[in-house]
Design a protein around this motif. Structure first.
Motif, mmCIF file in Angstrom:
data_model
loop_
_atom_site.group_PDB
_atom_site.id
_atom_site.type_symbol
_atom_site.label_atom_id
_atom_site.label_comp_id
_atom_site.label_asym_id
_atom_site.label_seq_id
_atom_site.Cartn_x
_atom_site.Cartn_y
_atom_site.Cartn_z
ATOM 1 N N LYS A 125 0.829 -1.207 0.000
ATOM 2 C CA LYS A 125 0.000 0.000 0.000
ATOM 3 C C LYS A 125 0.868 1.264 0.000
ATOM 4 O O LYS A 125 0.624 2.206 -0.770
ATOM 5 C CB LYS A 125 -0.913 -0.015 1.236
ATOM 6 C CG LYS A 125 -1.912 1.118 1.299
ATOM 7 C CD LYS A 125 -2.728 1.057 2.581
ATOM 8 C CE LYS A 125 -3.484 -0.251 2.721
ATOM 9 N NZ LYS A 125 -4.349 -0.248 3.929
ATOM 10 N N GLN A 126 1.898 1.271 0.840
ATOM 11 C CA GLN A 126 2.777 2.443 0.928
ATOM 12 C C GLN A 126 3.547 2.650 -0.375
ATOM 13 O O GLN A 126 3.667 3.778 -0.866
ATOM 14 C CB GLN A 126 3.741 2.281 2.111
ATOM 15 C CG GLN A 126 4.411 3.575 2.555
ATOM 16 C CD GLN A 126 5.751 3.828 1.865
ATOM 17 O OE1 GLN A 126 6.437 2.906 1.454
ATOM 18 N NE2 GLN A 126 6.117 5.102 1.752
ATOM 19 N N TYR A 127 4.037 1.566 -0.957
ATOM 20 C CA TYR A 127 4.770 1.657 -2.218
ATOM 21 C C TYR A 127 3.875 2.214 -3.324
ATOM 22 O O TYR A 127 4.286 3.080 -4.112
ATOM 23 C CB TYR A 127 5.284 0.278 -2.641
ATOM 24 C CG TYR A 127 6.502 -0.218 -1.903
ATOM 25 C CD1 TYR A 127 6.889 0.321 -0.675
ATOM 26 C CD2 TYR A 127 7.282 -1.233 -2.432
ATOM 27 C CE1 TYR A 127 8.011 -0.147 -0.007
ATOM 28 C CE2 TYR A 127 8.417 -1.710 -1.775
ATOM 29 C CZ TYR A 127 8.770 -1.163 -0.559
ATOM 30 O OH TYR A 127 9.883 -1.621 0.100
ATOM 31 N N ILE A 128 2.662 1.711 -3.401
ATOM 32 C CA ILE A 128 1.730 2.150 -4.444
ATOM 33 C C ILE A 128 1.438 3.640 -4.314
ATOM 34 O O ILE A 128 1.467 4.388 -5.301
ATOM 35 C CB ILE A 128 0.431 1.335 -4.385
ATOM 36 C CG1 ILE A 128 0.696 -0.115 -4.801
ATOM 37 C CG2 ILE A 128 -0.650 1.950 -5.273
ATOM 38 C CD1 ILE A 128 -0.435 -1.073 -4.495
ATOM 39 N N LYS A 129 1.192 4.083 -3.101
ATOM 40 C CA LYS A 129 0.871 5.496 -2.895
ATOM 41 C C LYS A 129 2.037 6.397 -3.275
ATOM 42 O O LYS A 129 1.845 7.477 -3.850
ATOM 43 C CB LYS A 129 0.455 5.719 -1.439
ATOM 44 C CG LYS A 129 -0.917 5.140 -1.101
ATOM 45 C CD LYS A 129 -1.294 5.402 0.343
ATOM 46 C CE LYS A 129 -2.697 4.885 0.644
ATOM 47 N NZ LYS A 129 -3.077 5.121 2.075
ATOM 48 N N GLU A 130 3.248 5.975 -2.959
ATOM 49 C CA GLU A 130 4.422 6.793 -3.302
ATOM 50 C C GLU A 130 4.648 6.846 -4.808
ATOM 51 O O GLU A 130 4.979 7.899 -5.361
ATOM 52 C CB GLU A 130 5.663 6.251 -2.600
ATOM 53 C CG GLU A 130 5.711 6.565 -1.110
ATOM 54 C CD GLU A 130 5.751 8.060 -0.826
ATOM 55 O OE1 GLU A 130 6.564 8.774 -1.457
ATOM 56 O OE2 GLU A 130 4.960 8.526 0.021
ATOM 57 N N LEU A 131 4.478 5.726 -5.479
ATOM 58 C CA LEU A 131 4.644 5.708 -6.931
ATOM 59 C C LEU A 131 3.570 6.541 -7.616
ATOM 60 O O LEU A 131 3.839 7.215 -8.617
ATOM 61 C CB LEU A 131 4.617 4.265 -7.438
ATOM 62 C CG LEU A 131 5.874 3.451 -7.126
ATOM 63 C CD1 LEU A 131 5.591 1.957 -7.216
ATOM 64 C CD2 LEU A 131 7.016 3.825 -8.078
#
Length: 335
Positions: free
Chosen positions: A86-92
């Motif tokens: 979830k965190q990776y997706i939001k940052e990308l």
């Protein structure tokens, strides 16, 4: 005359629907790590002109005969968990990078997932129940974050061959949760037998096709090596009326890079940057201009760009190697 106008309009619509495949998925396989990511980690994805990243949370199985998948535990690296994905997706997304969510299974000691096969009906049922829990939880994540593409599995041929009705039902369950595009990542020698392409939006292939037996293959040799594979790949696209997506592609910077591209044996350590560059260029030249080809995700891209790869590295990553410049060029100029 009215019928002619209607037919002409339909033909125009069909023409444009085919051409949408030329908006290529220029992706990187964004490797999970034991840390959150920020702009320092996502800027290199932008800089290589990628427009997609594959986010890969993991579940684990003790061995090929063990039916229980363990996932989302405190013992895993952050990026391998639901919260990490979830965190990776939001940052990308902050960088306008689209996402393929690609939950994967890892068998202890790195045994090949395609060989996962149970010995009893009870174990098969346990495996199905735990895989459903694993994949459907990530389907919910894909729905909640409006992910662009969801991959329902990676290189699981024996599981699929033995339990095809289960997989057809699983796809139906996924579709009740997630309304976006679906694919499955079939191994390069598996995709011809995958039984459910009609139910998905892309024919997904982990594209480790052998293209050369040479220590340092030339571009011409690799282009010729692709010709028989390309015919089969294109025929599958035609048969199922689905675009081909390379859910993984890439080569090691090592001698004989095109001979058995799937091999990750660390004993193969003779660095050969030219072999990696030539094999990769041949893949782009063979596929990226084809209308029936949707694009792909280079294997693999680590989050700490400045600390990985380099001219002494014999593994898959293109980072800080000549092939990174090549990928940047093709991703910038692709349709």
């Amino acid at each position: 005359m009215k019928h002619f106008k209607l037919l002409f309009f339909v033909l125009i619509l069909n023409f444009h629907s085919c051409k949408t495949q030329t908006n290529k998925i220029n992706g990187v396989s964004f490797v999970a790590a034991n840390a959150e990511v920020n702009t320092k980690h996502t800027d290199p994805v932008v800089n290589v002109n990628a427009n997609y990243a594959a986010i890969m949370p993991f579940g684990f199985i003790k061995n090929l005969k063990h039916p229980e998948i363990i996932y989302n535990t405190h013992r895993q690296w952050f990026g391998e968990t639901v919260d990490g994905a979830k965190q990776y997706i939001k940052e990308l997304r902050k960088k306008d990078i689209k996402v393929m969510l690609k939950p994967q299974i890892w068998v202890w000691h790195g045994e090949f997932t395609g060989y996962i096969e149970m010995d009893s009906e009870a174990d098969w049922k346990t495996l199905e129940n735990t895989y459903s829990k694993f994949i459907l939880e990530h389907a919910v994540l894909a729905k909640d974050l409006n992910v662009d593409l969801f991959c329902i599995g990676t290189e699981l041929e024996r599981f699929i061959t033995n339990r095809t009705p289960y997989w057809l039902d699983l796809i139906k369950q996924i579709k009740t949760i997630y309304k976006g595009k679906l694919t499955y990542a079939a191994n390069w020698d598996e995709f011809k037998r995958t039984p459910f392409w009609n139910e998905l939006d892309y024919i997904g292939v982990d594209a480790y096709f052998p293209v050369s037996n040479s220590k340092t293959p030339s571009l011409e040799e690799c282009l010729n090596g692709w010709k028989p594979h390309k015919k089969v790949i294109e025929s599958m696209s035609t048969k199922f009326n689905r675009p081909i997506l390379f859910t993984e592609f890439g080569y090691r910077s090592v001698d004989y890079a095109g001979k058995e591209p799937w091999v990750s044996d660390r004993n193969m350590n003779q660095v050969n940057l030219e072999a990696q560059t030539n094999t990769t260029k041949a893949l782009f030249e063979t596929f990226w201009k084809e209308d029936w080809f949707a694009g792909g995700f280079v294997w693999k891209w680590f989050i700490n760009h400045d600390d990985v790869g380099g001219h002494d590295n014999a593994m898959f990553t293109p980072q800080n190697k000549p092939v990174e410049t090549l990928i940047r060029k093709y991703y910038k100029t692709s349709p």
